[in-house]
Design an enzyme around this catalytic site. Structure first.
Site, PDB file in Angstrom:
ATOM      1  N   LEU A  73       0.867  -1.197   0.000  1.00  0.00           N
ATOM      2  CA  LEU A  73       0.000   0.000   0.000  1.00  0.00           C
ATOM      3  C   LEU A  73       0.891   1.229   0.000  1.00  0.00           C
ATOM      4  CD1 LEU A  73      -2.994   0.860   2.348  1.00  0.00           C
ATOM      5  CD2 LEU A  73      -0.893   2.183   2.555  1.00  0.00           C
ATOM      6  N   ASN A  74       0.561   2.220  -0.857  1.00  0.00           N
ATOM      7  CA  ASN A  74       1.163   3.539  -0.657  1.00  0.00           C
ATOM      8  C   ASN A  74       0.102   4.626  -0.701  1.00  0.00           C
ATOM      9  OD1 ASN A  74       1.893   2.723  -3.537  1.00  0.00           O
ATOM     10  ND2 ASN A  74       2.669   4.784  -3.658  1.00  0.00           N
ATOM     11  N   ASP A  75       0.192   5.615  -1.530  1.00  0.00           N
ATOM     12  CA  ASP A  75      -0.589   6.852  -1.375  1.00  0.00           C
ATOM     13  C   ASP A  75      -2.099   6.657  -1.233  1.00  0.00           C
ATOM     14  OD1 ASP A  75       1.916   7.390  -2.402  1.00  0.00           O
ATOM     15  OD2 ASP A  75       1.187   8.325  -4.219  1.00  0.00           O
ATOM     16  N   SER A 103      -1.131   7.577  -8.772  1.00  0.00           N
ATOM     17  CA  SER A 103      -2.036   8.362  -7.923  1.00  0.00           C
ATOM     18  C   SER A 103      -2.952   9.312  -8.674  1.00  0.00           C
ATOM     19  CB  SER A 103      -1.217   9.147  -6.904  1.00  0.00           C
ATOM     20  OG  SER A 103      -0.802   8.256  -5.915  1.00  0.00           O
ATOM     21  N   ARG A 111       3.065  13.559 -13.131  1.00  0.00           N
ATOM     22  CA  ARG A 111       2.127  12.637 -12.499  1.00  0.00           C
ATOM     23  C   ARG A 111       1.454  13.252 -11.274  1.00  0.00           C
ATOM     24  NH1 ARG A 111       7.205  10.297 -11.178  1.00  0.00           N
ATOM     25  NH2 ARG A 111       7.729  10.444  -8.973  1.00  0.00           N
ATOM     26  N   ASP A 112       0.366  12.627 -10.896  1.00  0.00           N
ATOM     27  CA  ASP A 112      -0.445  12.978  -9.719  1.00  0.00           C
ATOM     28  C   ASP A 112      -1.287  14.219 -10.030  1.00  0.00           C
ATOM     29  OD1 ASP A 112       1.097  10.946  -8.721  1.00  0.00           O
ATOM     30  OD2 ASP A 112       2.432  12.274  -7.599  1.00  0.00           O
ATOM     31  N   GLU A 169       5.448  15.720  -5.856  1.00  0.00           N
ATOM     32  CA  GLU A 169       4.489  14.621  -5.985  1.00  0.00           C
ATOM     33  C   GLU A 169       3.193  15.003  -5.258  1.00  0.00           C
ATOM     34  OE1 GLU A 169       6.754  10.568  -6.595  1.00  0.00           O
ATOM     35  OE2 GLU A 169       7.017  11.209  -4.539  1.00  0.00           O
TER      36      GLU A 169
HETATM   37  N1  DQQ Z   1       3.384   7.330  -5.628  1.00  0.00           N
HETATM   38  C1  DQQ Z   1       2.647   7.125  -6.821  1.00  0.00           C
HETATM   39  C2  DQQ Z   1       2.945   8.291  -7.688  1.00  0.00           C
HETATM   40  C3  DQQ Z   1       3.343   9.328  -6.714  1.00  0.00           C
HETATM   41  C4  DQQ Z   1       4.093   8.567  -5.681  1.00  0.00           C
HETATM   42  C5  DQQ Z   1       3.018   5.821  -7.446  1.00  0.00           C
HETATM   43  C6  DQQ Z   1       4.152   9.216  -4.347  1.00  0.00           C
HETATM   44  O1  DQQ Z   1       1.823   8.628  -8.465  1.00  0.00           O
HETATM   45  O2  DQQ Z   1       4.084  10.337  -7.311  1.00  0.00           O
HETATM   46  O3  DQQ Z   1       2.598   4.771  -6.632  1.00  0.00           O
HETATM   47  O4  DQQ Z   1       4.363   8.301  -3.313  1.00  0.00           O
END
Ligand code: DQQ
Length: 503
Positions: free
Chosen positions: A39-41, A102, A160-161, A223
């Site tokens: 798990l991340n964002d 993300s 991204r993001d 990010e």
């Molecule tokens: N994690 C995502 C990206 C973001 C980064 C990829 C930040 O979209 O920039 O899993 O933790």
């Protein structure tokens, strides 16, 4: 075209992940975690028809950042969570073949719509998906990617993001990036339909040459940018300052968003834990509260994570407001009190300068709420997760120094394994003349969240003898009075037993 939600043919690597995760003594029980794997964002955060939806970067096949999906969970109280079907799966080909990175969820005239970063090789481009009314089934737009390349006249370090909002008759969007040799930035775009985007320009650009030390350097890329108004006169631009292999910490600018630019007033650290509260995302809920989650990264080795079968913790949901000093004030949502059990009140009074073990307070799932009064020059220490011999202990320290207040976390002895991250953390603590310090410490196995006078510090700790590291104690240097001390055991937010990796 609805994407394929069947299990991939080779899931052998995922076997037993949820079971291993469930057995891990370091796994938090009242923080949200994925059923297993990675798990991340936080993504797509929304309060939709009375239900909170938390999507998140998820790899259900291994505790490693690879071919990221969007996991999904729902809650009516921000405390208890139900796993929902995986929302986005990387395509077998196309712009998100290597990951659905993300993004956010917006309400497009009643149609829930995701804007996320599709990953294909090293390319990352904005994609769109629309959802069913219950937000359980998602259809990727055949026109993806909806922006075919970063702005051409700039040398972008990344693309991204997303932060997307409605402004008058148009949609606006920020995409996180950096301009090589200049600094991190967020590119502003505009659209009538979320599908065709016009580039407006960089909203604000950092200065990568201003590397004043690791704590507030704005990095070479931003990010997960998040822009919102916090009161009538103040806007906030949160971003996670990034630089390959060196920098991962969340910062925010306060200032004014007007026209096509953001005019900053001041730059601040968002959480003194740095990378332990990374890539946050916020939303305004139906009660007009700004609710924010962040990703509490791991602080143990990749090998330990692989053995554990899971990794990455979602922070507790925080309510974010603006303080009188112009900085953000953060606190866990009050709903969390629903998990409090077995209240213990420790008697108030002056603190001894010798260390006192509190035999009435112990555990690895705790909510501790203290008000202290510090005389000039005084320091108070709260010890948690201490083994009976004192060899393992985590120390939270608040000080009233001539230069101002300081909040500090010592993890040198949190665990005995030398491969653990034991870097201390600290940050400035706002203090008024009366020296009063509110200290809230939430201990949830390896997840630790500290809030003191509105400033947060998140971290991870891994006692080597987790069953024995349940002691709590307090000590002081100088004149410290305990005005109040309340503690609770926290009930788990999930019922026992492995959760399906692929709900
Ligand atoms: N994690 C995502 C990206 C973001 C980064 C990829 C930040 O979209 O920039 O899993 O933790």
């Amino acid at each position: 075209m609805t994407h394929d939600l069947t299990l991939p043919s080779d899931i052998s690597g995922a076997e037993g992940l949820a079971e291993r995760a469930e057995r891990d003594p370091h796994r938090p029980r009242f923080h949200f975690t994925s059923p297993g794997g990675w798990l991340n964002d936080p993504n797509g955060l929304t309060h939709w028809n009375g239900v909170y939806h938390l999507f998140y970067q998820y790899n259900p096949l291994a505790p490693a950042h690879h071919r990221i999906h969007w996991g999904h969970a729902t809650s009516t109280d921000l405390v208890h969570w139900t796993d929902e079907p995986i929302a986005l799966v990387p395509g077998s080909d196309g712009p998100d073949r290597d990951g659905c990175w993300s993004g956010v969820l917006v309400d497009d005239g009643g149609v829930p719509t995701l804007v996320y970063s599709g990953r294909h090789g090293n390319r990352e481009l904005p994609c769109v998906a629309t959802g069913s009314a219950d937000l359980r089934r998602w259809t990727k737009d055949p026109a993806n990617p909806v922006i075919s390349a970063p702005p051409r006249d700039l040398d972008a370090t990344a693309f991204r993001d997303h932060c997307v909002w409605r402004e008058g008759q148009v949609w606006r969007q920020l995409v996180g990036s950096g301009i090589r040799g200049v600094g991190g930035t967020a590119f502003l775009y505009e659209s009538d339909d979320l599908r065709t985007w016009r580039y407006v320009g960089p909203l604000l650009t950092g200065d990568a040459s201003q590397n004043r030390g690791e704590l507030d350097w704005t990095g070479t890329m931003w990010e997960c940018v998040d822009l919102f108004g916090i009161d009538d006169d103040t806007d906030v631009l949160i971003f996670s300052a990034w630089d390959e292999g060196t920098t991962y910490h969340p910062l925010y600018w306060t200032g004014r968003y007007q026209g096509d630019t953001f005019t900053p007033t001041a730059l601040h650290r968002l959480d003194y834990g740095g990378r332990y509260f990374y890539a946050p995302q916020s939303t305004r809920d139906a009660h007009s509260r700004r609710i924010m989650f962040g990703w509490l990264q791991e602080g143990r080795s990749d090998a330990a994570t692989a053995r554990a079968g899971w990794c990455g913790v979602m922070s507790l949901p925080r309510v974010v407001t603006l303080g009188a000093d112009g900085q953000l004030v953060q606190a866990p949502v009050p709903e969390l009190a629903r998990l409090r059990r077995d209240h213990v009140r420790v008697p108030a009074g002056p603190l001894d300068n010798t260390y006192t073990r509190l035999h009435s307070v112990r555990g690895d799932q705790l909510d501790i709420e203290i008000t202290l009064r510090l005389a000039p020059g005084a320091t108070a220490r709260l010890v948690v997760r201490e083994t009976p011999d004192g060899a393992e202990r985590t120390v939270v320290e608040v000080s009233r120094l001539p230069t101002g207040g300081v909040l500090r976390l010592h993890r040198e002895a949190s665990g005995l394994d030398p491969s653990l991250d034991a870097e201390p953390r600290h940050g400035e603590l706002p203090l008024s003349g009366d020296g009063l310090v509110d200290l809230r410490v939430l201990v949830d196995h390896s997840a630790l969240e500290i809030f003191s006078n509105g400033r947060p510090l998140a971290a991870r700790i891994y006692p080597t003898r987790p069953d024995e590291a349940v002691g709590v104690g307090i000590s002081a240097d100088g004149d410290v009075t305990v005005e109040s001390f309340d503690a609770w055991r926290m009930a788990p937010a999930f019922t026992d037993g492995p959760r399906p990796l692929w709900p």
